[in-house]
Design a protein around this motif. Structure first.
Motif, PDB file in Angstrom:
ATOM      1  N   VAL A 240      20.793  -1.835  -4.930  1.00 27.13           N
ATOM      2  CA  VAL A 240      21.607  -1.583  -6.197  1.00 27.13           C
ATOM      3  C   VAL A 240      22.745  -2.174  -6.335  1.00 27.13           C
ATOM      4  CG1 VAL A 240      21.931   0.368  -7.894  1.00 27.13           C
ATOM      5  CG2 VAL A 240      20.204   0.634  -6.667  1.00 27.13           C
ATOM      6  N   THR A 241      22.674  -3.249  -7.608  1.00 24.97           N
ATOM      7  CA  THR A 241      23.986  -3.715  -7.794  1.00 24.97           C
ATOM      8  C   THR A 241      24.594  -3.376  -9.089  1.00 24.97           C
ATOM      9  OG1 THR A 241      22.709  -5.621  -8.748  1.00 24.97           O
ATOM     10  CG2 THR A 241      23.280  -5.808  -6.406  1.00 24.97           C
ATOM     11  N   HIS A 242      23.818  -2.956 -10.013  1.00 24.72           N
ATOM     12  CA  HIS A 242      24.515  -2.487 -11.281  1.00 24.72           C
ATOM     13  C   HIS A 242      23.748  -1.183 -11.627  1.00 24.72           C
ATOM     14  CE1 HIS A 242      25.747  -6.523 -11.410  1.00 24.72           C
ATOM     15  NE2 HIS A 242      26.469  -6.066 -12.497  1.00 24.72           N
ATOM     16  N   VAL A 243      24.460  -0.469 -12.221  1.00 24.14           N
ATOM     17  CA  VAL A 243      23.903   0.649 -13.138  1.00 24.14           C
ATOM     18  C   VAL A 243      24.432   0.796 -14.379  1.00 24.14           C
ATOM     19  CG1 VAL A 243      23.609   3.100 -13.309  1.00 24.14           C
ATOM     20  CG2 VAL A 243      23.190   2.462 -11.087  1.00 24.14           C
TER      21      VAL A 243
ATOM     22  N   GLY B  53       0.917  -1.434  -0.010  1.00 25.75           N
ATOM     23  CA  GLY B  53       0.229  -0.225  -0.023  1.00 25.75           C
ATOM     24  C   GLY B  53       0.617   1.136  -0.006  1.00 25.75           C
ATOM     25  N   PRO B  54       0.311   2.268   0.495  1.00 29.07           N
ATOM     26  CA  PRO B  54       1.056   3.618   0.242  1.00 29.07           C
ATOM     27  C   PRO B  54       2.266   3.617   1.380  1.00 29.07           C
ATOM     28  CG  PRO B  54      -1.522   4.163   0.768  1.00 29.07           C
ATOM     29  CD  PRO B  54      -1.186   2.496   0.742  1.00 29.07           C
ATOM     30  N   GLN B  55       3.167   4.194   0.839  1.00 28.74           N
ATOM     31  CA  GLN B  55       4.637   4.046   1.707  1.00 28.74           C
ATOM     32  C   GLN B  55       5.047   5.692   1.578  1.00 28.74           C
ATOM     33  OE1 GLN B  55       6.364   1.459   2.635  1.00 28.74           O
ATOM     34  NE2 GLN B  55       4.184   0.606   2.246  1.00 28.74           N
ATOM     35  N   HIS B  56       5.232   6.059   2.759  1.00 33.30           N
ATOM     36  CA  HIS B  56       6.071   7.649   3.191  1.00 33.30           C
ATOM     37  C   HIS B  56       7.250   7.291   3.646  1.00 33.30           C
ATOM     38  CE1 HIS B  56       1.668   8.671   2.659  1.00 33.30           C
ATOM     39  NE2 HIS B  56       1.283   7.809   3.680  1.00 33.30           N
ATOM     40  N   HIS B  57       8.170   7.969   2.982  1.00 33.00           N
ATOM     41  CA  HIS B  57       9.755   7.755   3.339  1.00 33.00           C
ATOM     42  C   HIS B  57      10.383   9.027   2.959  1.00 33.00           C
ATOM     43  CE1 HIS B  57       9.408   3.567   4.230  1.00 33.00           C
ATOM     44  NE2 HIS B  57       8.754   3.301   2.940  1.00 33.00           N
ATOM     45  N   VAL B  58      11.731   9.193   3.864  1.00 31.94           N
ATOM     46  CA  VAL B  58      12.428  10.334   3.572  1.00 31.94           C
ATOM     47  C   VAL B  58      13.713   9.690   3.074  1.00 31.94           C
ATOM     48  CG1 VAL B  58      13.794  12.411   4.436  1.00 31.94           C
ATOM     49  CG2 VAL B  58      11.379  11.787   5.289  1.00 31.94           C
ATOM     50  N   PHE B  59      14.308   9.960   1.805  1.00 31.46           N
ATOM     51  CA  PHE B  59      15.662   9.418   1.554  1.00 31.46           C
ATOM     52  C   PHE B  59      16.479  10.378   1.347  1.00 31.46           C
ATOM     53  CE2 PHE B  59      12.359   6.469  -0.262  1.00 31.46           C
ATOM     54  CZ  PHE B  59      13.073   5.243  -0.029  1.00 31.46           C
ATOM     55  N   GLU B  60      17.844  10.138   1.351  1.00 33.03           N
ATOM     56  CA  GLU B  60      18.919  10.978   1.490  1.00 33.03           C
ATOM     57  C   GLU B  60      20.068  10.261   0.512  1.00 33.03           C
ATOM     58  OE1 GLU B  60      20.063  13.307   4.875  1.00 33.03           O
ATOM     59  OE2 GLU B  60      18.635  12.085   5.679  1.00 33.03           O
TER      60      GLU B  60
ATOM     61  N   ASP C   3      24.218   1.401   4.477  1.00 29.89           N
ATOM     62  CA  ASP C   3      25.684   0.664   4.228  1.00 29.89           C
ATOM     63  C   ASP C   3      25.479  -0.885   4.137  1.00 29.89           C
ATOM     64  OD1 ASP C   3      27.942   2.791   4.579  1.00 29.89           O
ATOM     65  OD2 ASP C   3      26.493   3.364   5.972  1.00 29.89           O
ATOM     66  N   VAL C   4      24.649  -1.284   4.990  1.00 31.48           N
ATOM     67  CA  VAL C   4      24.594  -2.899   5.027  1.00 31.48           C
ATOM     68  C   VAL C   4      23.614  -3.485   3.812  1.00 31.48           C
ATOM     69  CG1 VAL C   4      23.734  -4.777   6.585  1.00 31.48           C
ATOM     70  CG2 VAL C   4      25.179  -3.018   7.524  1.00 31.48           C
ATOM     71  N   PRO C   5      22.366  -2.767   3.882  1.00 29.61           N
ATOM     72  CA  PRO C   5      21.698  -3.451   2.828  1.00 29.61           C
ATOM     73  C   PRO C   5      21.907  -2.829   1.200  1.00 29.61           C
ATOM     74  CG  PRO C   5      20.385  -1.603   3.963  1.00 29.61           C
ATOM     75  CD  PRO C   5      21.734  -1.716   4.608  1.00 29.61           C
ATOM     76  N   GLY C   6      22.647  -1.887   1.201  1.00 29.87           N
ATOM     77  CA  GLY C   6      23.132  -1.104  -0.084  1.00 29.87           C
ATOM     78  C   GLY C   6      22.321  -0.113  -0.605  1.00 29.87           C
ATOM     79  N   SER C   7      22.612   0.726  -1.677  1.00 34.28           N
ATOM     80  CA  SER C   7      21.975   1.965  -2.003  1.00 34.28           C
ATOM     81  C   SER C   7      20.667   1.575  -2.744  1.00 34.28           C
ATOM     82  CB  SER C   7      22.578   2.558  -3.141  1.00 34.28           C
ATOM     83  OG  SER C   7      22.107   3.777  -3.721  1.00 34.28           O
ATOM     84  N   GLN C   8      19.560   2.443  -2.875  1.00 32.31           N
ATOM     85  CA  GLN C   8      18.464   2.228  -3.125  1.00 32.31           C
ATOM     86  C   GLN C   8      18.110   3.335  -4.230  1.00 32.31           C
ATOM     87  OE1 GLN C   8      15.108   1.657  -0.632  1.00 32.31           O
ATOM     88  NE2 GLN C   8      13.399   2.045  -2.053  1.00 32.31           N
ATOM     89  N   LEU C   9      17.553   3.171  -5.440  1.00 33.87           N
ATOM     90  CA  LEU C   9      17.139   4.056  -6.654  1.00 33.87           C
ATOM     91  C   LEU C   9      16.109   4.689  -5.902  1.00 33.87           C
ATOM     92  CD1 LEU C   9      17.837   5.030  -9.429  1.00 33.87           C
ATOM     93  CD2 LEU C   9      16.084   3.460  -9.938  1.00 33.87           C
ATOM     94  N   VAL C  10      15.802   5.841  -6.210  1.00 30.44           N
ATOM     95  CA  VAL C  10      14.644   6.626  -5.585  1.00 30.44           C
ATOM     96  C   VAL C  10      14.127   7.593  -6.661  1.00 30.44           C
ATOM     97  CG1 VAL C  10      13.555   8.314  -4.104  1.00 30.44           C
ATOM     98  CG2 VAL C  10      15.289   6.464  -3.195  1.00 30.44           C
TER      99      VAL C  10
ATOM    100  N   VAL D 122      16.470  12.143  -9.325  1.00 29.80           N
ATOM    101  CA  VAL D 122      16.441  10.739  -9.142  1.00 29.80           C
ATOM    102  C   VAL D 122      17.964  10.444  -8.138  1.00 29.80           C
ATOM    103  CG1 VAL D 122      16.813   8.348  -9.993  1.00 29.80           C
ATOM    104  CG2 VAL D 122      15.288   9.809 -11.075  1.00 29.80           C
ATOM    105  N   LEU D 123      17.557   9.455  -7.217  1.00 32.91           N
ATOM    106  CA  LEU D 123      18.658   9.353  -6.159  1.00 32.91           C
ATOM    107  C   LEU D 123      19.067   8.337  -6.007  1.00 32.91           C
ATOM    108  CD1 LEU D 123      17.112  11.054  -2.950  1.00 32.91           C
ATOM    109  CD2 LEU D 123      18.953  12.122  -4.596  1.00 32.91           C
ATOM    110  N   LEU D 124      20.446   7.892  -5.693  1.00 29.88           N
ATOM    111  CA  LEU D 124      21.010   6.748  -5.307  1.00 29.88           C
ATOM    112  C   LEU D 124      21.064   6.931  -3.848  1.00 29.88           C
ATOM    113  CD1 LEU D 124      23.656   5.733  -7.882  1.00 29.88           C
ATOM    114  CD2 LEU D 124      21.638   4.623  -7.386  1.00 29.88           C
ATOM    115  N   ALA D 125      20.149   6.702  -2.959  1.00 31.54           N
ATOM    116  CA  ALA D 125      19.940   6.722  -1.629  1.00 31.54           C
ATOM    117  C   ALA D 125      21.098   6.070  -0.837  1.00 31.54           C
ATOM    118  CB  ALA D 125      18.598   6.641  -1.139  1.00 31.54           C
ATOM    119  N   THR D 126      21.555   7.002   0.184  1.00 32.66           N
ATOM    120  CA  THR D 126      22.611   6.343   1.087  1.00 32.66           C
ATOM    121  C   THR D 126      21.744   6.420   2.686  1.00 32.66           C
ATOM    122  OG1 THR D 126      23.410   8.512   1.696  1.00 32.66           O
ATOM    123  CG2 THR D 126      24.468   7.153  -0.018  1.00 32.66           C
ATOM    124  N   ARG D 127      20.689   6.970   2.491  1.00 30.60           N
ATOM    125  CA  ARG D 127      19.826   6.907   3.833  1.00 30.60           C
ATOM    126  C   ARG D 127      18.196   6.876   3.512  1.00 30.60           C
ATOM    127  NH1 ARG D 127      22.391   9.249   8.768  1.00 30.60           N
ATOM    128  NH2 ARG D 127      20.369  10.037   9.217  1.00 30.60           N
TER     129      ARG D 127
END
Length: 149
Positions: free
Chosen positions: A133-136, A39-46, A112-119, A100-105
């Protein structure tokens, strides 16, 4: 520590960790998107702007020629098995300029442990949010030759 491979039509392909991504200016995105399963997600990415990271790797296009830049694509793959495609024109300031972000937070937690996220903050659904994210890959596709029917 997870890393992502930045490769394709670049002068300086790289293997980058989340810590490496923090070397670029960090941007913040407060987002709401619909997730098909939760369902709906609310997040803050950096994180770093994807266009800054790719630009730093030296894309091989002629930066003075908009039509040359507009034919480039990015294919992003994640450790979660998801893949997505963006166009360079979505990111390029002369076209859409989407942040568009490659999120670090994520919500104040380091990735750091799960890896970057595309936002993709402009997306209403979360289908192009790729975790771990493993490949760009950056490049163009060859147009198939037309054959007569």
């Amino acid at each position: 520590m997870p890393s992502l491979l930045l490769h394709g039509d670049l002068d300086h392909p790289a293997l980058l960790t989340v810590a490496d991504l923090r070397e670029w200016p960090q941007h913040r995105a407060e987002v709401t998107f619909d997730c098909a399963t939760n369902g709906p997600q609310h997040h803050v990415f950096e994180g770093a702007l994807l266009r800054d990271v790719v630009s730093g790797a030296g894309p091989v296009f002629d930066a003075r020629r908009r039509k040359d830049r507009s034919r480039y694509l990015l294919a992003v793959s994640g450790g979660d098995g998801h893949h997505t495609v963006l166009s360079w024109a979505e990111l390029d300031a002369d076209f859409c300029g989407s942040p568009v972000l490659l999120a670090t937070r994520l919500d104040g937690e380091e990735l750091d442990v799960p890896g970057s996220q595309l936002v993709v903050p402009s997306d209403r659904c979360g289908a192009r949010y790729v975790s771990a994210v493993t490949h760009v890959w950056f490049g163009t596709l060859s147009v198939p030759a037309l054959t007569s029917v």
